[in-house]
Design a protein around this motif. Structure first.
Motif, PDB file in Angstrom:
ATOM      1  N   MET A   1       9.655   1.936  -4.934  1.00 10.82           N
ATOM      2  CA  MET A   1       9.190   1.900  -6.312  1.00 10.82           C
ATOM      3  C   MET A   1       8.058   0.880  -6.467  1.00 10.82           C
ATOM      4  SD  MET A   1       9.927   3.599  -8.843  1.00 10.82           S
ATOM      5  CE  MET A   1      10.218   3.726 -10.529  1.00 10.82           C
ATOM      6  N   LYS A   2       8.207  -0.259  -5.773  1.00  8.50           N
ATOM      7  CA  LYS A   2       7.156  -1.281  -5.840  1.00  8.50           C
ATOM      8  C   LYS A   2       5.866  -0.771  -5.223  1.00  8.50           C
ATOM      9  CE  LYS A   2      10.043  -5.377  -5.905  1.00  8.50           C
ATOM     10  NZ  LYS A   2      10.334  -6.658  -5.258  1.00  8.50           N
ATOM     11  N   LEU A   3       6.011   0.076  -4.211  1.00  8.48           N
ATOM     12  CA  LEU A   3       4.829   0.623  -3.563  1.00  8.48           C
ATOM     13  C   LEU A   3       4.034   1.514  -4.527  1.00  8.48           C
ATOM     14  CD1 LEU A   3       3.232   0.875  -0.940  1.00  8.48           C
ATOM     15  CD2 LEU A   3       4.657   2.841  -0.378  1.00  8.48           C
ATOM     16  N   ILE A   4       4.743   2.292  -5.342  1.00  8.16           N
ATOM     17  CA  ILE A   4       4.070   3.153  -6.328  1.00  8.16           C
ATOM     18  C   ILE A   4       3.341   2.302  -7.357  1.00  8.16           C
ATOM     19  CG2 ILE A   4       4.449   4.838  -8.162  1.00  8.16           C
ATOM     20  CD1 ILE A   4       6.731   5.973  -6.474  1.00  8.16           C
ATOM     21  N   TYR A   5       3.994   1.238  -7.866  1.00  8.44           N
ATOM     22  CA  TYR A   5       3.344   0.351  -8.834  1.00  8.44           C
ATOM     23  C   TYR A   5       2.127  -0.326  -8.217  1.00  8.44           C
ATOM     24  CZ  TYR A   5       7.236   0.821 -12.083  1.00  8.44           C
ATOM     25  OH  TYR A   5       8.175   1.293 -12.947  1.00  8.44           O
ATOM     26  N   LEU A   6       2.229  -0.733  -6.955  1.00  7.92           N
ATOM     27  CA  LEU A   6       1.109  -1.374  -6.275  1.00  7.92           C
ATOM     28  C   LEU A   6      -0.052  -0.388  -6.127  1.00  7.92           C
ATOM     29  CD1 LEU A   6       0.057  -3.873  -4.747  1.00  7.92           C
ATOM     30  CD2 LEU A   6       1.001  -2.845  -2.671  1.00  7.92           C
ATOM     31  N   MET A   7       0.231   0.862  -5.775  1.00 12.58           N
ATOM     32  CA  MET A   7      -0.826   1.860  -5.621  1.00 12.58           C
ATOM     33  C   MET A   7      -1.490   2.180  -6.962  1.00 12.58           C
ATOM     34  SD  MET A   7       0.904   4.391  -2.815  1.00 12.58           S
ATOM     35  CE  MET A   7      -0.409   5.565  -2.864  1.00 12.58           C
ATOM     36  N   ILE A   8      -0.692   2.257  -8.024  1.00  8.15           N
ATOM     37  CA  ILE A   8      -1.249   2.509  -9.354  1.00  8.15           C
ATOM     38  C   ILE A   8      -2.143   1.347  -9.779  1.00  8.15           C
ATOM     39  CG2 ILE A   8      -0.664   2.727 -11.807  1.00  8.15           C
ATOM     40  CD1 ILE A   8       1.768   4.380 -10.947  1.00  8.15           C
ATOM     41  N   THR A   9      -1.708   0.121  -9.531  1.00  7.35           N
ATOM     42  CA  THR A   9      -2.493  -1.056  -9.896  1.00  7.35           C
ATOM     43  C   THR A   9      -3.801  -1.106  -9.125  1.00  7.35           C
ATOM     44  OG1 THR A   9      -0.426  -2.250 -10.306  1.00  7.35           O
ATOM     45  CG2 THR A   9      -2.430  -3.567 -10.095  1.00  7.35           C
ATOM     46  N   ILE A  10      -3.738  -0.873  -7.818  1.00  9.67           N
ATOM     47  CA  ILE A  10      -4.957  -0.905  -7.004  1.00  9.67           C
ATOM     48  C   ILE A  10      -5.913   0.208  -7.422  1.00  9.67           C
ATOM     49  CG2 ILE A  10      -5.846  -0.538  -4.657  1.00  9.67           C
ATOM     50  CD1 ILE A  10      -3.367  -2.000  -3.632  1.00  9.67           C
ATOM     51  N   THR A  11      -5.390   1.396  -7.667  1.00  2.87           N
ATOM     52  CA  THR A  11      -6.232   2.508  -8.097  1.00  2.87           C
ATOM     53  C   THR A  11      -6.877   2.229  -9.450  1.00  2.87           C
ATOM     54  OG1 THR A  11      -4.740   4.014  -6.928  1.00  2.87           O
ATOM     55  CG2 THR A  11      -6.267   4.991  -8.517  1.00  2.87           C
ATOM     56  N   SER A  12      -6.118   1.664 -10.372  1.00  9.12           N
ATOM     57  CA  SER A  12      -6.662   1.336 -11.696  1.00  9.12           C
ATOM     58  C   SER A  12      -7.734   0.267 -11.594  1.00  9.12           C
ATOM     59  CB  SER A  12      -5.551   0.852 -12.625  1.00  9.12           C
ATOM     60  OG  SER A  12      -4.588   1.842 -12.806  1.00  9.12           O
ATOM     61  N   MET A  13      -7.493  -0.747 -10.799  1.00  9.96           N
ATOM     62  CA  MET A  13      -8.490  -1.813 -10.641  1.00  9.96           C
ATOM     63  C   MET A  13      -9.754  -1.282  -9.976  1.00  9.96           C
ATOM     64  SD  MET A  13      -6.089  -5.078  -9.675  1.00  9.96           S
ATOM     65  CE  MET A  13      -7.459  -6.040  -9.137  1.00  9.96           C
ATOM     66  N   LEU A  14      -9.604  -0.466  -8.951  1.00  9.74           N
ATOM     67  CA  LEU A  14     -10.760   0.111  -8.277  1.00  9.74           C
ATOM     68  C   LEU A  14     -11.556   1.001  -9.230  1.00  9.74           C
ATOM     69  CD1 LEU A  14     -12.181   0.249  -5.558  1.00  9.74           C
ATOM     70  CD2 LEU A  14     -10.788   2.251  -5.031  1.00  9.74           C
ATOM     71  N   THR A  15     -10.855   1.774 -10.037  1.00  9.23           N
ATOM     72  CA  THR A  15     -11.530   2.622 -11.026  1.00  9.23           C
ATOM     73  C   THR A  15     -12.296   1.797 -12.040  1.00  9.23           C
ATOM     74  OG1 THR A  15      -9.771   4.262 -10.776  1.00  9.23           O
ATOM     75  CG2 THR A  15     -11.164   4.447 -12.719  1.00  9.23           C
ATOM     76  N   MET A  16     -11.689   0.733 -12.534  1.00  8.83           N
ATOM     77  CA  MET A  16     -12.361  -0.143 -13.512  1.00  8.83           C
ATOM     78  C   MET A  16     -13.584  -0.817 -12.900  1.00  8.83           C
ATOM     79  SD  MET A  16     -10.814   0.215 -16.292  1.00  8.83           S
ATOM     80  CE  MET A  16     -10.867  -1.134 -17.403  1.00  8.83           C
ATOM     81  N   ILE A  17     -13.491  -1.219 -11.642  1.00 11.20           N
ATOM     82  CA  ILE A  17     -14.629  -1.864 -10.979  1.00 11.20           C
ATOM     83  C   ILE A  17     -15.778  -0.874 -10.830  1.00 11.20           C
ATOM     84  CG2 ILE A  17     -15.407  -2.835  -8.768  1.00 11.20           C
ATOM     85  CD1 ILE A  17     -12.629  -4.162  -8.547  1.00 11.20           C
ATOM     86  N   VAL A  18     -15.470   0.340 -10.380  1.00 12.68           N
ATOM     87  CA  VAL A  18     -16.523   1.349 -10.205  1.00 12.68           C
ATOM     88  C   VAL A  18     -17.154   1.716 -11.544  1.00 12.68           C
ATOM     89  CG1 VAL A  18     -16.939   3.746  -9.525  1.00 12.68           C
ATOM     90  CG2 VAL A  18     -15.576   2.268  -8.066  1.00 12.68           C
ATOM     91  N   MET A  19     -16.339   1.858 -12.594  1.00 11.56           N
ATOM     92  CA  MET A  19     -16.888   2.180 -13.920  1.00 11.56           C
ATOM     93  C   MET A  19     -17.758   1.050 -14.447  1.00 11.56           C
ATOM     94  SD  MET A  19     -13.648   4.139 -15.679  1.00 11.56           S
ATOM     95  CE  MET A  19     -14.298   4.011 -17.308  1.00 11.56           C
ATOM     96  N   SER A  20     -17.345  -0.181 -14.236  1.00  9.40           N
ATOM     97  CA  SER A  20     -18.145  -1.324 -14.693  1.00  9.40           C
ATOM     98  C   SER A  20     -19.460  -1.398 -13.942  1.00  9.40           C
ATOM     99  CB  SER A  20     -17.365  -2.621 -14.503  1.00  9.40           C
ATOM    100  OG  SER A  20     -16.189  -2.609 -15.257  1.00  9.40           O
ATOM    101  N   LEU A  21     -19.429  -1.202 -12.630  1.00  6.64           N
ATOM    102  CA  LEU A  21     -20.661  -1.220 -11.843  1.00  6.64           C
ATOM    103  C   LEU A  21     -21.604  -0.104 -12.272  1.00  6.64           C
ATOM    104  CD1 LEU A  21     -19.514  -2.064  -8.221  1.00  6.64           C
ATOM    105  CD2 LEU A  21     -21.199  -3.269  -9.576  1.00  6.64           C
ATOM    106  N   ALA A  22     -21.070   1.075 -12.494  1.00  7.05           N
ATOM    107  CA  ALA A  22     -21.913   2.190 -12.927  1.00  7.05           C
ATOM    108  C   ALA A  22     -22.522   1.910 -14.291  1.00  7.05           C
ATOM    109  CB  ALA A  22     -21.101   3.472 -12.964  1.00  7.05           C
ATOM    110  N   SER A  23     -21.767   1.289 -15.171  1.00  5.29           N
ATOM    111  CA  SER A  23     -22.284   0.958 -16.499  1.00  5.29           C
ATOM    112  C   SER A  23     -23.379  -0.096 -16.425  1.00  5.29           C
ATOM    113  CB  SER A  23     -21.133   0.470 -17.376  1.00  5.29           C
ATOM    114  OG  SER A  23     -21.594   0.068 -18.624  1.00  5.29           O
ATOM    115  N   ILE A  24     -23.205  -1.088 -15.593  1.00  5.32           N
ATOM    116  CA  ILE A  24     -24.205  -2.164 -15.470  1.00  5.32           C
ATOM    117  C   ILE A  24     -25.468  -1.643 -14.808  1.00  5.32           C
ATOM    118  CG2 ILE A  24     -24.698  -4.345 -14.302  1.00  5.32           C
ATOM    119  CD1 ILE A  24     -21.718  -5.048 -14.719  1.00  5.32           C
ATOM    120  N   ILE A  25     -25.326  -0.866 -13.762  1.00  5.69           N
ATOM    121  CA  ILE A  25     -26.483  -0.374 -13.016  1.00  5.69           C
ATOM    122  C   ILE A  25     -27.276   0.654 -13.823  1.00  5.69           C
ATOM    123  CG2 ILE A  25     -27.165   0.977 -10.990  1.00  5.69           C
ATOM    124  CD1 ILE A  25     -24.887  -0.385  -9.487  1.00  5.69           C
ATOM    125  N   SER A  26     -26.613   1.481 -14.589  1.00  4.07           N
ATOM    126  CA  SER A  26     -27.300   2.565 -15.278  1.00  4.07           C
ATOM    127  C   SER A  26     -27.978   2.148 -16.573  1.00  4.07           C
ATOM    128  CB  SER A  26     -26.325   3.695 -15.591  1.00  4.07           C
ATOM    129  OG  SER A  26     -25.409   3.278 -16.578  1.00  4.07           O
TER     130      SER A  26
END
Length: 116
Positions: A1-26
């Protein structure tokens, strides 16, 4: 169960980082007047950029779509002829065709089918 929460957290953080970078660059920092004005073959537009739309053309297009759908509804009537009762099939097809003919006459009488 902890592994699922860890994967969701990492995926959410990675998504937020990519969206922020795309917003800043564009982001475009320079709003040039020439870049924001409409382009018309290298010349400044003399009229409005939007052209008026013919209501008559729109009406003809809508009528075409309506009758196109009605033709699509009439095609299965041929296929159901052999498996239906003749009296019921004739009654429904005659009623349907009568509605189409009355609708066409109504549009013709009030000038909706005139192109000019």
């Amino acid at each position: 169960m902890k592994l699922i929460y860890l994967m969701i957290t990492i995926t959410s953080m990675l998504t937020m980082i990519v969206m922020s970078l795309a917003s800043i660059i564009s982001k475009k920092s320079i709003n040039d007047r020439e870049k924001t004005s409409p382009f018309e073959c290298g010349f400044d537009p003399k009229n409005m950029t939007r052209m008026s739309f013919s209501i008559r053309f729109f009406l003809i297009a809508v009528i075409f779509l309506i009758f196109d759908v009605e033709i699509a509804l009439m095609l299965p009537m041929i296929l159901t002829f052999s498996i239906s009762k003749l009296k019921l099939w004739m009654l429904t097809s005659t009623y349907f065709m009568l509605i189409l003919i009355i609708g066409t006459y109504y549009e013709w009488k009030f000038g909706a089918l005139n192109w000019l």
